[in-house]
Design a protein around this motif. Structure first.
Motif, PDB file in Angstrom:
ATOM      1  N   VAL A   1      -3.261   4.512   0.221  1.00 22.43           N
ATOM      2  CA  VAL A   1      -4.402   3.993  -0.551  1.00 22.43           C
ATOM      3  C   VAL A   1      -4.386   2.474  -0.549  1.00 22.43           C
ATOM      4  O   VAL A   1      -5.432   1.829  -0.391  1.00 22.43           O
ATOM      5  CB  VAL A   1      -4.400   4.564  -1.986  1.00 22.43           C
ATOM      6  N   THR A   2      -3.215   1.869  -0.701  1.00 19.18           N
ATOM      7  CA  THR A   2      -3.105   0.410  -0.689  1.00 19.18           C
ATOM      8  C   THR A   2      -3.521  -0.155   0.658  1.00 19.18           C
ATOM      9  O   THR A   2      -4.145  -1.213   0.723  1.00 19.18           O
ATOM     10  CB  THR A   2      -1.669  -0.030  -1.031  1.00 19.18           C
ATOM     11  N   SER A   3      -3.217   0.568   1.742  1.00 21.33           N
ATOM     12  CA  SER A   3      -3.631   0.088   3.064  1.00 21.33           C
ATOM     13  C   SER A   3      -5.145   0.141   3.228  1.00 21.33           C
ATOM     14  O   SER A   3      -5.725  -0.668   3.942  1.00 21.33           O
ATOM     15  CB  SER A   3      -2.953   0.905   4.164  1.00 21.33           C
ATOM     16  N   LEU A   4      -5.792   1.085   2.560  1.00 22.28           N
ATOM     17  CA  LEU A   4      -7.253   1.188   2.625  1.00 22.28           C
ATOM     18  C   LEU A   4      -7.935   0.150   1.744  1.00 22.28           C
ATOM     19  O   LEU A   4      -8.908  -0.478   2.151  1.00 22.28           O
ATOM     20  CB  LEU A   4      -7.717   2.578   2.197  1.00 22.28           C
ATOM     21  N   GLN A   5      -7.431   0.018   0.499  1.00 22.75           N
ATOM     22  CA  GLN A   5      -8.044  -0.900  -0.462  1.00 22.75           C
ATOM     23  C   GLN A   5      -6.957  -1.442  -1.396  1.00 22.75           C
ATOM     24  O   GLN A   5      -6.601  -0.792  -2.378  1.00 22.75           O
ATOM     25  CB  GLN A   5      -9.124  -0.188  -1.259  1.00 22.75           C
TER      26      GLN A   5
END
Length: 139
Positions: A72-76
């Motif tokens: 999730v952190t890599s996406l946003q």
């Protein structure tokens, strides 16, 4: 070329749709050229996370999985991951909202409802019960 590959090639997103036919793509297309155009809605993202957990029967504890958090952190990176309690509360809010919609629908009916039940036990001895209601509405 095998038939399966041929079909995927025909429906490739790079091909232009036939004239007279509308595209059936239900996903929003996001421009990747400038990431500043994308605005994060924390509330909408939390709601979508709760819907994903409901739809796919994922465990609520998945918000604590390090792999999921990294993904999730890599996406946003700006998204603040919910705790298990927050996710559980979001799921109950969705449940209450959907329940209110169903009650509203049933309140408007001027007909009778036929209710059937079915009970069964799973392989791991967990009991289940399904309740089905049938009615004819005005549409």
């Amino acid at each position: 070329m095998p038939l399966a590959e041929e079909n995927t090639m025909r429906n490739s997103p790079r091909e232009k749709p036939c004239k007279g036919k509308k595209e059936k793509d239900s996903f929003k297309k996001i421009s990747t050229s400038t990431p500043t155009n994308i605005i994060l809605s924390q509330d909408e993202s939390r709601r979508e996370l709760a819907i994903m957990v409901i739809l796919h029967d994922y465990p609520i504890s998945m918000v604590d999985y390090i792999g999921f958090r990294r993904f999730v952190t890599s996406l946003q990176p700006a998204f603040n991951m919910s705790s298990q309690n927050t996710l559980r509360n979001d799921i109950f809010k969705i449940y209450e909202s959907e329940k209110a919609k169903r009650y509203s629908l049933l309140d408007k009916l001027k007909c009778r409802i036929a209710i059937t039940t079915d009970m069964w036990t799973s392989i791991n001895s967990k009991g289940f019960m399904a309740i089905t209601g049938h009615f004819i509405d005005n549409s």
